[in-house]
Write a protein that holds these residues in place. Structure first.
Motif, PDB file in Angstrom:
ATOM      1  N   TYR A   1       0.526 -11.520  -9.702  1.00 17.79           N
ATOM      2  CA  TYR A   1       0.896 -10.316  -8.789  1.00 17.79           C
ATOM      3  C   TYR A   1       1.654  -9.367  -9.786  1.00 17.79           C
ATOM      4  CZ  TYR A   1      -0.138 -13.570  -4.912  1.00 17.79           C
ATOM      5  OH  TYR A   1      -0.582 -14.414  -4.143  1.00 17.79           O
ATOM      6  N   CYS A   2       1.599  -8.246  -9.403  1.00 16.63           N
ATOM      7  CA  CYS A   2       2.313  -7.391 -10.296  1.00 16.63           C
ATOM      8  C   CYS A   2       3.072  -6.214  -9.679  1.00 16.63           C
ATOM      9  CB  CYS A   2       1.313  -6.306 -11.110  1.00 16.63           C
ATOM     10  SG  CYS A   2       0.066  -7.264 -11.876  1.00 16.63           S
ATOM     11  N   GLY A   3       4.184  -5.616 -10.118  1.00 14.86           N
ATOM     12  CA  GLY A   3       4.814  -4.678  -9.670  1.00 14.86           C
ATOM     13  C   GLY A   3       5.866  -5.130  -8.493  1.00 14.86           C
ATOM     14  N   GLU A   4       5.588  -4.220  -7.429  1.00 10.92           N
ATOM     15  CA  GLU A   4       6.209  -4.530  -6.237  1.00 10.92           C
ATOM     16  C   GLU A   4       5.924  -5.920  -5.504  1.00 10.92           C
ATOM     17  OE1 GLU A   4       7.075  -2.819  -1.797  1.00 10.92           O
ATOM     18  OE2 GLU A   4       6.413  -1.363  -3.303  1.00 10.92           O
ATOM     19  N   LYS A   5       4.768  -5.918  -5.566  1.00 15.35           N
ATOM     20  CA  LYS A   5       4.112  -7.392  -5.126  1.00 15.35           C
ATOM     21  C   LYS A   5       4.748  -8.695  -5.779  1.00 15.35           C
ATOM     22  CE  LYS A   5       1.618  -8.301  -1.378  1.00 15.35           C
ATOM     23  NZ  LYS A   5       2.016  -7.785   0.037  1.00 15.35           N
ATOM     24  N   HIS A   6       4.920  -8.479  -7.165  1.00 11.26           N
ATOM     25  CA  HIS A   6       5.330  -9.558  -7.827  1.00 11.26           C
ATOM     26  C   HIS A   6       6.873 -10.083  -7.576  1.00 11.26           C
ATOM     27  CE1 HIS A   6       7.265 -11.424 -11.630  1.00 11.26           C
ATOM     28  NE2 HIS A   6       6.114 -12.302 -11.631  1.00 11.26           N
ATOM     29  N   ALA A   7       7.505  -9.050  -7.453  1.00  9.35           N
ATOM     30  CA  ALA A   7       8.917  -9.162  -6.686  1.00  9.35           C
ATOM     31  C   ALA A   7       9.063  -9.546  -5.369  1.00  9.35           C
ATOM     32  CB  ALA A   7       9.708  -7.784  -6.703  1.00  9.35           C
ATOM     33  N   GLU A   8       8.142  -9.320  -4.628  1.00  7.25           N
ATOM     34  CA  GLU A   8       8.022  -9.848  -3.194  1.00  7.25           C
ATOM     35  C   GLU A   8       7.693 -11.156  -3.201  1.00  7.25           C
ATOM     36  OE1 GLU A   8       5.376  -7.342  -1.156  1.00  7.25           O
ATOM     37  OE2 GLU A   8       6.459  -5.707  -0.909  1.00  7.25           O
TER      38      GLU A   8
END
Length: 207
Positions: free
Chosen positions: A82-89
């Motif tokens: 996952y990248c970006g916002e999805k990674h943080a989620e």
């Protein structure tokens, strides 16, 4: 035997309130309750009555620590998808109850059991894995009826768990279950509640 509408409604409530629990209290589970739960797995359907599931209760603290370490490694690898916002989620999700759950069960599947004499699985050997999955689901519902929760830890390397628990050849890792008293009850799946993936309805199309 005929079941009453009230009994049907109770089953529906158990199904609706069955959750994949990640937050546990450390309180021990009574051994008599665990024995009842063990017996419920024998009520699960299985192809050819083969009963291919095998369960190991993992109590040893060093083994539990090794399972947690395996989860941490696998989870770190999974996060790279996952990248970006999805990674943080993803990183914010609680995906295991390994630290607190008082009872931990490793479930394995035997792909060539003597029991059943091969009945019903010659063209669909996958039915052995399906039988083990149904046994897990049977246990899950029975635990909920005992006001307990179960969480399945799927972010583990199967071969590592098989080696860690020194299982016999031919045992295939199927599931690692955390069982205990939930910190809270919820009728909404965690991933739905956090916005990761909402529940969707399935259709039965006709042909």
């Amino acid at each position: 035997m005929q079941f009453t509408p009230d009994e049907s409604a109770t089953l529906l409530r158990i199904l609706q309130w069955r959750r994949d629990v990640r937050h546990f209290r450390p309180d021990p589970v009574d051994e008599a309750v665990l024995e009842r739960l063990r017996a419920t797995m024998d009520c699960a359907p299985s192809v050819g009555n083969a009963r291919p599931w095998r369960v190991i209760r993992v109590d040893d603290l060093s083994l539990r620590a090794a399972v947690r370490a395996n989860f941490s490694r696998c989870n770190a690898e999974a996060a790279k998808l996952y990248c970006g916002e999805k990674h943080a989620e993803y990183l914010a999700l609680k995906l295991a109850g390994l630290e607190i759950a008082p009872v931990q069960l490793a479930v394995f599947n035997v792909m060539d059991p003597e029991a059943g004499h091969g009945l019903g699985r010659q063209t669909l050997p996958e039915t052995l894995r399906q039988s083990t999955a149904m046994a897990v689901h049977t246990l899950w519902l029975a635990a909920r009826a005992e006001n307990l929760g179960i969480g399945m830890v799927s972010i583990l390397e199967p071969q590592d768990i098989e080696a860690l628990l020194s299982v016999p050849e031919g045992w295939e890792f199927a599931a690692y279950l955390c069982l205990g008293h939930p910190e809270f009850m919820d009728d909404t799946p965690l991933l739905h509640r956090t916005g990761w993936q909402e529940n969707t309805q399935t259709e039965w199309p006709r042909r």
